[in-house]
Design a protein around this motif. Structure first.
Motif, PDB file in Angstrom:
ATOM      1  N   VAL A  75      11.677 -43.924 -42.119  1.00 41.54           N
ATOM      2  CA  VAL A  75      12.686 -42.974 -42.592  1.00 41.54           C
ATOM      3  C   VAL A  75      12.135 -41.558 -42.583  1.00 41.54           C
ATOM      4  CG1 VAL A  75      13.869 -44.699 -44.033  1.00 41.54           C
ATOM      5  CG2 VAL A  75      12.158 -43.180 -45.067  1.00 41.54           C
ATOM      6  N   GLU A  76      13.040 -40.604 -42.477  1.00 42.61           N
ATOM      7  CA  GLU A  76      12.657 -39.193 -42.501  1.00 42.61           C
ATOM      8  C   GLU A  76      12.114 -38.836 -43.882  1.00 42.61           C
ATOM      9  OE1 GLU A  76      14.613 -34.760 -41.848  1.00 42.61           O
ATOM     10  OE2 GLU A  76      15.869 -36.539 -41.586  1.00 42.61           O
ATOM     11  N   THR A  77      11.029 -38.082 -43.900  1.00 44.48           N
ATOM     12  CA  THR A  77      10.420 -37.670 -45.168  1.00 44.48           C
ATOM     13  C   THR A  77      10.251 -36.161 -45.205  1.00 44.48           C
ATOM     14  OG1 THR A  77       8.147 -37.928 -44.323  1.00 44.48           O
ATOM     15  CG2 THR A  77       9.148 -39.856 -45.398  1.00 44.48           C
ATOM     16  N   THR A  78       9.980 -35.667 -46.409  1.00 38.94           N
ATOM     17  CA  THR A  78       9.738 -34.245 -46.630  1.00 38.94           C
ATOM     18  C   THR A  78       8.625 -34.102 -47.664  1.00 38.94           C
ATOM     19  OG1 THR A  78      10.808 -32.130 -47.126  1.00 38.94           O
ATOM     20  CG2 THR A  78      11.454 -34.025 -48.493  1.00 38.94           C
ATOM     21  N   SER A  79       8.180 -32.887 -47.897  1.00 33.95           N
ATOM     22  CA  SER A  79       7.211 -32.606 -48.948  1.00 33.95           C
ATOM     23  C   SER A  79       7.939 -32.075 -50.171  1.00 33.95           C
ATOM     24  CB  SER A  79       6.177 -31.580 -48.491  1.00 33.95           C
ATOM     25  OG  SER A  79       5.335 -32.136 -47.517  1.00 33.95           O
ATOM     26  N   TYR A  83       3.894 -33.889 -53.990  1.00 33.72           N
ATOM     27  CA  TYR A  83       3.971 -35.112 -53.190  1.00 33.72           C
ATOM     28  C   TYR A  83       4.323 -34.830 -51.737  1.00 33.72           C
ATOM     29  CZ  TYR A  83       4.268 -36.891 -57.929  1.00 33.72           C
ATOM     30  OH  TYR A  83       4.016 -37.146 -59.252  1.00 33.72           O
ATOM     31  N   ASP A  84       3.720 -35.574 -50.842  1.00 37.72           N
ATOM     32  CA  ASP A  84       4.052 -35.555 -49.427  1.00 37.72           C
ATOM     33  C   ASP A  84       4.759 -36.857 -49.088  1.00 37.72           C
ATOM     34  OD1 ASP A  84       2.851 -33.056 -48.877  1.00 37.72           O
ATOM     35  OD2 ASP A  84       0.881 -34.011 -48.724  1.00 37.72           O
ATOM     36  N   ASP A  85       5.428 -36.884 -47.965  1.00 38.54           N
ATOM     37  CA  ASP A  85       6.088 -38.102 -47.467  1.00 38.54           C
ATOM     38  C   ASP A  85       7.096 -38.685 -48.440  1.00 38.54           C
ATOM     39  OD1 ASP A  85       4.738 -38.025 -45.012  1.00 38.54           O
ATOM     40  OD2 ASP A  85       2.988 -38.985 -45.890  1.00 38.54           O
ATOM     41  N   VAL A  86       7.905 -37.828 -49.040  1.00 40.55           N
ATOM     42  CA  VAL A  86       8.987 -38.258 -49.932  1.00 40.55           C
ATOM     43  C   VAL A  86      10.224 -38.496 -49.064  1.00 40.55           C
ATOM     44  CG1 VAL A  86      10.457 -37.578 -51.870  1.00 40.55           C
ATOM     45  CG2 VAL A  86       8.042 -36.906 -51.829  1.00 40.55           C
ATOM     46  N   PRO A  87      10.864 -39.666 -49.155  1.00 41.35           N
ATOM     47  CA  PRO A  87      12.052 -39.907 -48.327  1.00 41.35           C
ATOM     48  C   PRO A  87      13.134 -38.847 -48.580  1.00 41.35           C
ATOM     49  CG  PRO A  87      11.325 -41.951 -49.345  1.00 41.35           C
ATOM     50  CD  PRO A  87      10.524 -40.842 -49.960  1.00 41.35           C
TER      51      PRO A  87
END
Length: 99
Positions: A75-79, A83-87
């Protein structure tokens, strides 16, 4: 809605027989090794995550449904500092079966 109560954090337990290979289920924690409560994670690295061995409490292994783990991992993630790699869109696990 009220947040459910959690038990006290667990003391870190590890075993050389329970490794962080693909599909391992392990307890998430803070920087304190003895801080795991309710959150868990699954290892999605094909080669595993050996650096977690002895540092996180692995307690199970995915035995079927690897396509679901791979789909969640894609799934696409953001910062969202810190936290990094948050959906971008919330991912919800509807059921898990213990065997």
């Amino acid at each position: 809605s009220s947040k459910p109560a959690t038990h006290a954090p667990i003391v870190l337990e590890t075993s050389p027989e329970v490794l962080h290979e693909y599909g391992a289920i392990s307890m998430a924690r803070t920087n304190d090794p003895n801080s795991a409560t309710t959150q868990f994670f699954l290892v999605n690295a094909v080669d595993g995550a050996g650096s977690l061995d002895g540092n996180y409490a692995a307690f199970g292994k995915l035995i079927e449904g690897s396509e679901v783990l791979d789909a969640i991992s894609a799934v696409e993630t953001t910062s969202m500092p810190p936290y990094d790699d948050v959906p971008v869109e919330e991912v919800t696990v509807n059921s898990i079966t213990l065997r």
